[in-house]
Scaffold this motif. Structure first.
Motif, short mmCIF file in Angstrom:
data_model
loop_
_atom_site.label_atom_id
_atom_site.label_comp_id
_atom_site.label_asym_id
_atom_site.label_seq_id
_atom_site.Cartn_x
_atom_site.Cartn_y
_atom_site.Cartn_z
N PHE A 41 -3.26 1.66 11.45
CA PHE A 41 -2.52 2.74 11.37
C PHE A 41 -3.48 3.69 11.65
O PHE A 41 -3.04 5.00 11.45
CB PHE A 41 -1.62 2.74 10.16
N HIS A 100 0.82 -1.30 0.15
CA HIS A 100 -0.14 -0.08 -0.06
C HIS A 100 0.88 1.27 -0.20
O HIS A 100 2.11 1.16 0.18
CB HIS A 100 -0.97 0.17 1.20
N ALA A 118 -5.78 10.40 7.49
CA ALA A 118 -5.19 9.68 6.27
C ALA A 118 -6.40 8.99 5.53
O ALA A 118 -7.37 8.59 6.14
CB ALA A 118 -4.24 8.67 6.62
N GLU A 159 -2.64 7.81 -1.79
CA GLU A 159 -2.85 8.15 -0.22
C GLU A 159 -2.98 9.63 0.00
O GLU A 159 -2.32 10.40 -0.58
CB GLU A 159 -1.46 7.67 0.32
N PHE A 205 -8.34 -0.26 10.52
CA PHE A 205 -6.71 -0.55 9.95
C PHE A 205 -6.10 -0.18 11.09
O PHE A 205 -6.35 0.63 12.11
CB PHE A 205 -6.50 0.82 9.01
N GLN A 256 -2.58 3.28 -6.04
CA GLN A 256 -3.40 3.92 -4.68
C GLN A 256 -3.01 5.27 -4.85
O GLN A 256 -1.96 5.78 -5.32
CB GLN A 256 -2.69 3.13 -3.49
N GLY A 269 -9.07 7.08 8.29
CA GLY A 269 -9.44 7.29 9.46
C GLY A 269 -8.27 8.47 10.13
O GLY A 269 -7.66 9.12 9.34
N1 PHE Z 1 -3.47 1.54 3.26
C1 PHE Z 1 -4.79 1.15 3.25
C2 PHE Z 1 -5.02 -0.11 2.29
O1 PHE Z 1 -4.53 -0.24 1.43
C3 PHE Z 1 -5.79 2.10 3.03
C4 PHE Z 1 -5.92 3.29 3.90
C5 PHE Z 1 -4.99 4.15 3.68
C6 PHE Z 1 -6.73 3.32 5.06
C7 PHE Z 1 -4.85 5.38 4.67
C8 PHE Z 1 -6.87 4.10 6.01
C9 PHE Z 1 -5.85 5.27 5.91
O2 PHE Z 1 -5.78 -0.89 2.34
#
Ligand code: PHE
Length: 352
Positions: free
Chosen positions: A265, A176, A320, A225, A263, A223, A299
């Protein structure tokens, strides 16, 4: 001598009439204007003439020479014209034939969506931050609050790269774009560690997962972000930002919805849905009758992640989100198979 010159002129011009091609013309030139020609012999005997004869013969000889030179030039030009006429009549140019088209390059549909996303988030004050695709386990997971053996790692089937002696920190292809959060926060906070500047960035790029390839899943995907960190940022900032984004991207009346999720994070975490922009929320086969499309996860940045990035969670907070640009492109253009994106099939690419 005057008679001789007239004879030279008559036979010369007669011979010129008979010339048919360039080789004959050159032979004629040598014979009638060359050093051994009759005319040139008259010129070479010039010195033997009397004072009275000289001007008369000289004028006449020059007249003949002029006549030969003009005749030669006219003949050469006539032959050139004839050759041109011949090629024009034989090699016909068909101006009604279609021209040869130069293929027009264009941006990949995924790139088009990404650039539109940069524009929309750019208007909202987000800068683009690029981060590496080859990561360490530490950045991809540990610093994002996925401890070793954390069950949430199962959500992201990972490509591990074989490398000796790395113990609990193997090399991975990022699953990610979230590890970019740590890189960005560490870099920005290092500018002023005691009072780190705020962060407002989007992080685009390829991610890799060991997926079973289907029409909805590829082993490689994009993605986008988003990360905002500063004093006093709240969940309502996150909701407002994403709702505003949806209106700018999909139309002024687009509604948005948040569903509780998990998640490691972010805390709290949510899934982010937009009203189906194909049916306007009435329900269609793309949104499977629900009227909503899932666009990404989001989140509030977890305190552990803030600290790992150099931001004291007592003073700073942030949000994020992670969006799937390909999914947006697919929904928008009703593309039913994600595998088209990397097959380089012109029949697909030329439609955008
Ligand atoms: N990194 C997460 C994913 O790939 C997506 C995400 C990014 C969720 C930032 C919350 C905040 O599934």
């Amino acid at each position: 001598m005057i008679d001789q010159l007239s004879e030279i002129e008559r036979t010369g011009l007669e011979a010129l009439e008979a010339v048919q091609n360039e080789a004959e013309l050159e032979a004629w030139r040598v014979a009638h204007l060359g050093r051994n020609s009759g005319l040139m012999q008259v010129f070479s005997k010039f010195g033997q003439l009397s004072k009275e004869e000289k001007p008369v013969v000289g004028a006449r000889a020059n007249e003949v020479k002029k006549a030969f030179e003009n005749g030669l030039a006219a003949k050469a030009e006539a032959m050139k014209q004839a050759a041109l006429k011949r090629t024009l009549s034989q090699e016909q140019l068909d101006v009604t034939l279609p021209g040869r088209r130069i293929p027009l390059g264009r941006l990949h549909p995924d790139t088009q969506t990404l650039r539109e996303l940069y524009r929309v988030f750019g208007e909202m004050g987000f800068q683009v931050f690029r981060s590496r695709e080859v990561e360490s386990d530490e950045y991809n997971f540990q610093l994002l609050n996925f401890q070793i053996g954390h069950p949430a790692r199962d959500m992201q089937d990972t490509y591990f790269i074989e490398a000796e002696g790395r113990g609990d920190n193997p090399i991975v292809l990022r699953t990610h774009t979230s590890p970019g959060q740590i890189h960005a926060m560490r870099w920005i906070s290092s500018m002023n560690p005691d009072n780190p500047p705020p962060v407002r960035i989007v992080l685009p790029g390829m991610c890799y997962r060991y997926e079973q390839v289907t029409n909805r899943h590829e082993t490689q995907f994009d993605q986008l972000e988003g990360l905002a960190v500063g004093p006093g940022i709240t969940f309502s900032d996150l909701k407002g930002t994403l709702a505003d984004f949806a209106r700018r991207m999909f139309g002024q009346n687009t509604r948005t919805r948040f569903r509780a999720s998990y998640f490691p994070f972010t805390e709290p975490s949510a899934e982010f849905d937009v009203e189906c922009f194909l049916c306007g929320g009435r329900g269609c086969n793309v949104c499977k009758g629900s009227g909503w499309l899932e666009i990404g996860g989001c989140g509030m940045v977890h305190p552990v992640v803030l600290r790992n990035g150099g931001y004291a969670p007592e003073r700073y907070s942030g949000f994020a989100f992670g969006l799937g640009p390909q999914r947006m492109t697919m929904l928008r253009h009703k593309i039913d198979d994600i595998r088209y994106f990397f097959q380089n099939d012109l029949r697909f690419l030329e439609q955008f």
